[in-house]
Design an enzyme around this catalytic site. Structure first.
Site, mmCIF file in Angstrom:
data_model
loop_
_atom_site.group_PDB
_atom_site.id
_atom_site.type_symbol
_atom_site.label_atom_id
_atom_site.label_comp_id
_atom_site.label_asym_id
_atom_site.label_seq_id
_atom_site.Cartn_x
_atom_site.Cartn_y
_atom_site.Cartn_z
ATOM 1 N N HIS A 1 -9.860 27.802 -14.509
ATOM 2 C CA HIS A 1 -10.127 26.245 -13.924
ATOM 3 C C HIS A 1 -11.593 26.266 -13.168
ATOM 4 O O HIS A 1 -12.076 25.484 -13.412
ATOM 5 C CB HIS A 1 -8.987 25.974 -13.015
ATOM 6 N N HIS B 1 -6.039 32.637 -15.128
ATOM 7 C CA HIS B 1 -5.909 31.218 -15.272
ATOM 8 C C HIS B 1 -6.603 30.352 -14.210
ATOM 9 O O HIS B 1 -7.202 29.462 -14.722
ATOM 10 C CB HIS B 1 -4.183 30.962 -15.212
ATOM 11 N N GLU B 2 -6.338 30.629 -12.742
ATOM 12 C CA GLU B 2 -7.324 29.885 -12.034
ATOM 13 C C GLU B 2 -8.575 30.212 -12.166
ATOM 14 O O GLU B 2 -9.264 29.302 -12.130
ATOM 15 C CB GLU B 2 -6.885 30.565 -10.606
ATOM 16 N N GLY C 1 0.763 -1.221 -0.110
ATOM 17 C CA GLY C 1 -0.041 -0.048 -0.109
ATOM 18 C C GLY C 1 0.907 1.418 0.158
ATOM 19 O O GLY C 1 2.063 1.074 0.393
ATOM 20 N N PRO C 2 0.208 2.427 -0.443
ATOM 21 C CA PRO C 2 0.974 3.650 -0.386
ATOM 22 C C PRO C 2 1.476 4.094 0.762
ATOM 23 O O PRO C 2 1.158 3.549 1.986
ATOM 24 C CB PRO C 2 -0.127 4.679 -0.927
ATOM 25 N N PRO C 3 2.499 4.832 0.976
ATOM 26 C CA PRO C 3 3.284 5.276 2.298
ATOM 27 C C PRO C 3 2.358 5.910 3.246
ATOM 28 O O PRO C 3 1.077 6.697 2.760
ATOM 29 C CB PRO C 3 4.371 6.356 1.818
ATOM 30 N N GLY C 4 2.364 5.677 4.305
ATOM 31 C CA GLY C 4 1.477 6.364 5.483
ATOM 32 C C GLY C 4 0.109 5.634 5.702
ATOM 33 O O GLY C 4 -0.855 6.278 6.275
ATOM 34 N N THR C 5 -0.203 4.756 5.065
ATOM 35 C CA THR C 5 -1.586 4.084 5.023
ATOM 36 C C THR C 5 -1.537 3.152 6.401
ATOM 37 O O THR C 5 -2.691 2.756 6.853
ATOM 38 C CB THR C 5 -1.879 3.023 3.984
HETATM 39 P P1 ADP Z 1 3.484 2.854 6.508
HETATM 40 O O1 ADP Z 1 4.240 1.937 7.135
HETATM 41 O O2 ADP Z 1 2.054 2.344 5.772
HETATM 42 O O3 ADP Z 1 4.189 4.018 5.545
HETATM 43 P P2 ADP Z 1 2.997 3.981 8.962
HETATM 44 O O4 ADP Z 1 2.405 2.650 9.832
HETATM 45 O O5 ADP Z 1 4.299 4.507 9.377
HETATM 46 O O6 ADP Z 1 2.684 3.951 7.532
HETATM 47 O O7 ADP Z 1 2.135 5.261 9.322
HETATM 48 C C1 ADP Z 1 2.621 6.406 9.877
HETATM 49 C C2 ADP Z 1 1.798 6.942 11.364
HETATM 50 O O8 ADP Z 1 0.655 7.483 10.649
HETATM 51 C C3 ADP Z 1 1.258 5.855 12.186
HETATM 52 O O9 ADP Z 1 2.494 5.650 13.330
HETATM 53 C C4 ADP Z 1 0.139 6.466 12.511
HETATM 54 O O10 ADP Z 1 0.197 7.560 13.787
HETATM 55 C C5 ADP Z 1 -0.526 7.083 11.632
HETATM 56 N N1 ADP Z 1 -1.566 6.224 10.802
HETATM 57 C C6 ADP Z 1 -1.217 5.675 9.642
HETATM 58 N N2 ADP Z 1 -2.160 4.864 9.304
HETATM 59 C C7 ADP Z 1 -3.144 4.853 10.336
HETATM 60 C C8 ADP Z 1 -4.362 4.217 10.490
HETATM 61 N N3 ADP Z 1 -5.018 3.331 9.641
HETATM 62 N N4 ADP Z 1 -4.762 3.938 11.926
HETATM 63 C C9 ADP Z 1 -4.351 4.950 12.577
HETATM 64 N N5 ADP Z 1 -3.025 5.822 12.403
HETATM 65 C C10 ADP Z 1 -2.612 5.541 11.192
HETATM 66 ZN ZN ZN Z 2 -3.602 25.626 -14.111
#
Ligand code: ADP
Ligand code: ZN
Length: 650
Positions: free
Chosen positions: A467, A463-464, A241-245
């Site tokens: 859009h 321009h904006e 999955g994408p980063p930060g999920t």
């Molecule tokens: P990944 O490993 O997918 O890149 P992380 O697990 O490192 O993402 O997410 C970074 C932080 O973002 C987590 O420590 C948490 O605080 C928050 N976070 C991300 N996804 C969730 C989620 N589904 N529920 C709660 N917090 C989340």
């Molecule tokens: Zn534009």
């Protein structure tokens, strides 16, 4: 001058969700070897040794002058010489008053040396005796004491070895093991395994992922019972999955739920290690985890080493990567999941992974971690505001609606930003305005203070406005939430359009509406100024992408037909072979061009028809810098419409 239409969230270029802070651990052997401190220490040791050998152990004569033999005899005759020492043909000695080659005081000394002439001087002995000079004789062949020789020759080397031993012991921590073996100890040992306190209650919005992993938790809790009941356990689970999920988060939660140790490492650490260390570390990591079983091994950024070995151009230096990957494969084949070790790995690029990793008995279970939907986002916000005092005007559901496409890490950031802003203004609780500012900052990037000439500002305003106006006029387009000509992030102006709700399926009409909207900026510029600028670059990138995918991916061109020319649903820009003929290639190009041109024509036509609204909107923008949804509607006199009502066919 980016248009930021819906579908995905507008994101500032180059922004990536922040990663959790890396747990500071003891430095590894490899990093020690590279650290400047290590080398400075080594140099110091060398220096001390050379100093010791030359200065401490070597006899250090006091300041002395070298005098000719006849001068020496004169001094003896004058009664100035106290004693002499003869070593072979060299005579050193001391005098009562300082003597020297020159009259200068600094050149004089009471120690002297001279050399006996090759011809014997029989008169010297009696001359010395007459003048009461003490005569000492050294054996010219005499060696310095044995211990001294030994120390001088072996001492430096010995010292270096001792210090190296000391350093290595420090690096590897106390404990046995071969000296060299210490270099390959994994970080998993150097960092103690974690015992995460994270549980599934800390993870929201990815319920399917949690459901998939419940089984793993059950197994880790009671491996025997689980198997008696006929459960089969996967060895490896790959989270894609994408980063930060929340992939790392959920892996930690599995360990927390099962109350087992969590051995975590990032695959990119292996790649930077010195040759041979990566594989040794993997071996050690698995060994440690098996000793601690039941346990979880978590490998982050698996794609860093697990990239397909086929079809990529290898530019040397990848041996380490290959060895490490092979070691992971060997280890995963070498244990039985019944031992109670489960390997979780995370990647955002499953498409580039080596097929060998995905074979049965390795990462045979794959779980996709998707960005959360609106309800998921609300739940994540709830988790991250647990300890944050909120004003009564804060509506987490509304915030969730305003943030389509954002992931858990983004939402956590928004909460942080809002809390910081509230603290900065000295408030006791976080208010609605704090949140909307934080969202804006996350979505659009931080405001940039650059001076624009009035001519440029007007051009950007048109321009904006182009859009924004098309976003309102074209049926099926996402509602326009905001338009601004304050430079933010990389863009000089931004138009924010976001869908009413998360969308997972797009109609052709909607896609065309997005192309028309994206061309609105350029259309307005050419309509008003009769000339186009570079400001539409990002818009054109979007147009090209959408039009191309409509043709080759979604079968939206009659001439091409209902075909998909992408590999595994991924457009393969570097694919060696195209799965279609040259004739089809020409046709695809022509169709993409046709769609873009039809949309451009429509954009120009609509803006020409609504020129008065375009002018008023641009003037309002020049006055106000930014306008929100309601203000745009007020200024233009247009009515908001729900895109779902306009017969968007999906
Ligand atoms: P990944 O490993 O997918 O890149 P992380 O697990 O490192 O993402 O997410 C970074 C932080 O973002 C987590 O420590 C948490 O605080 C928050 N976070 C991300 N996804 C969730 C989620 N589904 N529920 C709660 N917090 C989340
Ligand atoms: Zn534009």
């Amino acid at each position: 001058m980016a248009s930021k239409p819906g579908g995905g969230p507008p994101r500032p270029e180059g922004a990536s969700p922040p990663r959790p802070p890396v747990k500071p651990g003891r430095p590894t052997a490899a990093s020690q070897l590279r650290s400047p401190r290590f080398w400075i220490t080594l140099l110091l040791i060398f220096g001390v040794n050379i100093f010791a050998a030359n200065v401490l152990f070597a006899p250090q004569p006091a300041k002395s002058v070298t005098i000719p033999y006849n001068v020496f005899k004169e001094q003896v005759s004058a009664g100035n010489v106290v004693s002499i020492t003869s070593t072979g043909t060299v005579i050193t000695g001391t005098t009562k008053t300082a003597i020297g080659a020159t009259p200068k005081a600094s050149d004089k000394a009471t120690h002297f040396s001279t050399v006996l002439p090759a011809f014997a001087d029989p008169g010297l002995e009696s001359l010395l005796e007459q003048n009461n000079v003490t005569i000492n004789v050294n054996d010219p062949n005499q060696q310095p004491p044995f211990w001294q020789t030994l120390l001088i020759s072996l001492g430096p080397g010995l010292l270096i070895v001792l210090v190296l031993l000391f350093v290595m012991r420090r690096m590897a921590g106390a404990g046995g093991g071969g000296i060299l073996g210490q270099f390959s100890q994994s970080k998993a040992r150097l960092y103690d395994p974690e015992r995460p306190g994270t549980t599934f209650a800390d993870v929201a919005g990815i319920e399917e992922v949690k459901a998939e992993l419940v089984e793993v938790v059950e197994f880790l809790r009671e491996p025997l019972k689980f198997q008696r009941l006929g459960g089969t356990v996967p060895k490896g689970v790959l989270l894609i999955g994408p980063p930060g999920t929340g992939k790392t988060l959920v892996a930690r939660a599995v360990a927390g739920e099962a109350n087992v140790p969590f051995f975590s490492m990032s695959a990119s650490e292996f790649v930077e290690a010195i040759v041979g260390v990566g594989a040794a570390r993997v071996r050690d990591l698995f060994k440690k985890a098996r000793e601690a079983a039941p346990a979880i091994i978590f490998i982050d950024e698996l794609d860093a080493i697990g990239r397909s070995r086929q079809g990529t151009i290898r530019l040397g230096g990848n041996d380490e990567q290959e060895q490490t990957l092979n070691q992971i494969l060997t280890e995963m084949d070498g244990f039985d999941s019944r031992e109670g070790v489960i390997v979780l790995a995370a990647t955002n690029r499953a498409d580039v992974l080596d097929a060998a990793l995905l074979r049965p008995g390795r990462f045979d279970r794959r779980v996709t971690v998707m960005p959360p939907d609106r309800r998921g986002r609300a739940a994540i916000l709830k988790i991250h505001t647990r300890k944050v005092p909120l004003d009564s005007d804060v509506d987490l559901d509304a915030i969730a609606s305003d943030t389509p496409g954002l992931v858990g890490a983004d939402l956590r950031n928004i909460v942080n930003e809002a809390a910081l802003a509230a603290a900065a203004r000295g408030a006791g609780a976080v208010g609605e305005a704090d949140f909307s500012n934080a969202i804006e900052k996350t979505l659009l990037g931080t405001e940039r203070h650059i001076m624009l000439s009035p001519v440029d500002r007007e051009r950007i305003a048109y321009h904006e406005s182009g859009h924004a106006l098309l976003g309102l006029l074209v049926p099926g387009a996402d509602p326009v939430r905001k338009v601004t000509i304050i430079p933010r992030g990389m863009a000089l102006g931004v138009t924010v359009q976001s869908p009413v709700d998360d969308r997972f399926n797009y109609g052709e009409r909607y896609l065309r509406a997005r192309i028309i909207g994206a061309l609105g900026g350029r259309a307005a510029e050419s309509l008003v100024y009769g000339e186009v600028t570079t400001g539409a670059e990002n818009d054109l990138v979007q147009v090209t992408q959408i039009a191309h995918e409509m043709v080759v991916r979604w079968g939206m061109s009659d001439k091409i037909g209902p075909l998909n020319f992408t590999e595994n649903g991924q457009p393969g820009p570097f694919a060696m072979t195209k799965p279609y003929s040259e004739g089809t290639a020409l046709l695809i190009d022509a169709e993409v061009k046709r769609i873009a041109e039809e949309c451009m024509e429509r954009a120009c036509q609509l803006l020409t028809e609504h020129r008065p609204q375009l002018d008023t909107l641009a003037q309002a923008l020049l006055r106000e810098d930014s306008l929100n949804e309601q203000e745009i509607l007020d200024v233009t006199g247009l009515r908001s419409r729900n895109p779902r009502d306009i017969g968007d066919p999906d």
